[in-house]
Design a protein around this motif. Sequence first.
Motif, PDB file in Angstrom:
ATOM      1  N   ILE A  83       0.795  -1.224  -0.078  1.00 18.35           N
ATOM      2  CA  ILE A  83       0.081  -0.187   0.025  1.00 18.35           C
ATOM      3  C   ILE A  83       0.864   1.297  -0.175  1.00 18.35           C
ATOM      4  O   ILE A  83       1.842   1.367   0.790  1.00 18.35           O
ATOM      5  CB  ILE A  83      -0.734   0.264   1.476  1.00 18.35           C
ATOM      6  N   ASN A  84       0.591   2.075  -1.143  1.00 19.98           N
ATOM      7  CA  ASN A  84       1.614   3.238  -1.278  1.00 19.98           C
ATOM      8  C   ASN A  84       0.713   4.208  -1.734  1.00 19.98           C
ATOM      9  O   ASN A  84       0.159   4.005  -2.931  1.00 19.98           O
ATOM     10  CB  ASN A  84       2.791   2.769  -2.284  1.00 19.98           C
ATOM     11  N   VAL A 140      -5.301  -5.629  -5.538  1.00 16.30           N
ATOM     12  CA  VAL A 140      -5.846  -6.701  -4.893  1.00 16.30           C
ATOM     13  C   VAL A 140      -7.519  -6.871  -5.452  1.00 16.30           C
ATOM     14  O   VAL A 140      -7.921  -7.913  -5.611  1.00 16.30           O
ATOM     15  CB  VAL A 140      -6.025  -6.611  -3.496  1.00 16.30           C
ATOM     16  N   GLU A 141      -8.080  -5.589  -5.516  1.00 20.65           N
ATOM     17  CA  GLU A 141      -9.496  -5.667  -5.747  1.00 20.65           C
ATOM     18  C   GLU A 141      -9.812  -6.034  -7.263  1.00 20.65           C
ATOM     19  O   GLU A 141     -10.678  -6.986  -7.404  1.00 20.65           O
ATOM     20  CB  GLU A 141     -10.080  -4.052  -5.717  1.00 20.65           C
ATOM     21  N   SER A 142      -9.047  -5.648  -8.247  1.00 19.18           N
ATOM     22  CA  SER A 142      -8.961  -6.302  -9.760  1.00 19.18           C
ATOM     23  C   SER A 142      -8.835  -7.681  -9.627  1.00 19.18           C
ATOM     24  O   SER A 142      -9.423  -8.405 -10.324  1.00 19.18           O
ATOM     25  CB  SER A 142      -8.361  -5.581 -10.610  1.00 19.18           C
ATOM     26  N   LYS A 196      -4.479   2.141  -3.228  1.00 21.66           N
ATOM     27  CA  LYS A 196      -5.148   1.056  -2.967  1.00 21.66           C
ATOM     28  C   LYS A 196      -4.093  -0.135  -2.872  1.00 21.66           C
ATOM     29  O   LYS A 196      -2.830  -0.103  -3.311  1.00 21.66           O
ATOM     30  CB  LYS A 196      -6.120   0.569  -4.227  1.00 21.66           C
ATOM     31  N   PRO A 197      -4.603  -1.125  -1.981  1.00 17.73           N
ATOM     32  CA  PRO A 197      -3.496  -2.577  -2.030  1.00 17.73           C
ATOM     33  C   PRO A 197      -3.236  -3.015  -3.393  1.00 17.73           C
ATOM     34  O   PRO A 197      -4.252  -3.259  -4.163  1.00 17.73           O
ATOM     35  CB  PRO A 197      -4.373  -3.281  -1.206  1.00 17.73           C
ATOM     36  N   VAL A 198      -1.988  -3.249  -3.698  1.00 17.97           N
ATOM     37  CA  VAL A 198      -1.512  -3.749  -4.914  1.00 17.97           C
ATOM     38  C   VAL A 198      -0.754  -5.057  -4.647  1.00 17.97           C
ATOM     39  O   VAL A 198      -0.085  -5.138  -3.732  1.00 17.97           O
ATOM     40  CB  VAL A 198      -0.781  -2.739  -5.900  1.00 17.97           C
ATOM     41  N   LEU A 199      -0.473  -5.922  -5.853  1.00 11.75           N
ATOM     42  CA  LEU A 199       0.293  -6.791  -5.745  1.00 11.75           C
ATOM     43  C   LEU A 199       1.705  -6.354  -5.945  1.00 11.75           C
ATOM     44  O   LEU A 199       2.187  -5.227  -6.831  1.00 11.75           O
ATOM     45  CB  LEU A 199       0.053  -7.948  -6.856  1.00 11.75           C
ATOM     46  N   ALA A 200       2.479  -6.484  -4.826  1.00  9.90           N
ATOM     47  CA  ALA A 200       4.044  -6.220  -4.840  1.00  9.90           C
ATOM     48  C   ALA A 200       4.647  -6.129  -6.080  1.00  9.90           C
ATOM     49  O   ALA A 200       4.630  -6.983  -6.978  1.00  9.90           O
ATOM     50  CB  ALA A 200       4.869  -6.910  -3.791  1.00  9.90           C
ATOM     51  N   GLY A 201       5.357  -4.958  -6.597  1.00  9.12           N
ATOM     52  CA  GLY A 201       6.061  -4.722  -7.804  1.00  9.12           C
ATOM     53  C   GLY A 201       4.964  -4.564  -8.975  1.00  9.12           C
ATOM     54  O   GLY A 201       5.754  -4.533 -10.219  1.00  9.12           O
ATOM     55  N   ALA A 242      -2.267 -14.315  -1.441  1.00 10.98           N
ATOM     56  CA  ALA A 242      -1.949 -13.217  -0.386  1.00 10.98           C
ATOM     57  C   ALA A 242      -3.238 -12.534  -0.491  1.00 10.98           C
ATOM     58  O   ALA A 242      -3.736 -11.745   0.511  1.00 10.98           O
ATOM     59  CB  ALA A 242      -0.592 -12.505  -0.751  1.00 10.98           C
ATOM     60  N   SER A 243      -3.699 -12.352  -1.626  1.00  8.42           N
ATOM     61  CA  SER A 243      -4.984 -11.308  -1.893  1.00  8.42           C
ATOM     62  C   SER A 243      -6.007 -12.160  -1.360  1.00  8.42           C
ATOM     63  O   SER A 243      -6.812 -10.928  -0.661  1.00  8.42           O
ATOM     64  CB  SER A 243      -5.236 -11.329  -3.665  1.00  8.42           C
TER      65      SER A 243
END
Length: 76
Positions: free
Chosen positions: A6-7, A24-26, A14-19, A54-55
């Motif tokens: 989360i950045n 995560v939502e999509s 929004k929470p994203v998959l690292a890198g 992880a999601s």
Amino acid sequence: MNLIEINPHIMLGKPVLAGTRITVESLLERLAAGEREADILEAHPQLKPEHIRASLHYAAATLRNEEAYIVTTLAA
């Protein structure tokens, strides 16, 4: 290794998959729509099965901390 980031400077925080810029939502929406894990991984070679797990874990943890309130209306 954290697989969810989360950045505030990436995808509006929004929470994203690292890198990645994959939220995560999509990812969860694609799974809910019936897309197979293998197809998602093929479309995004930078992802690993661990990102999907992880999601799902992130979603479960988020819901675990959610509070529900019953709201009733009074007859006028």
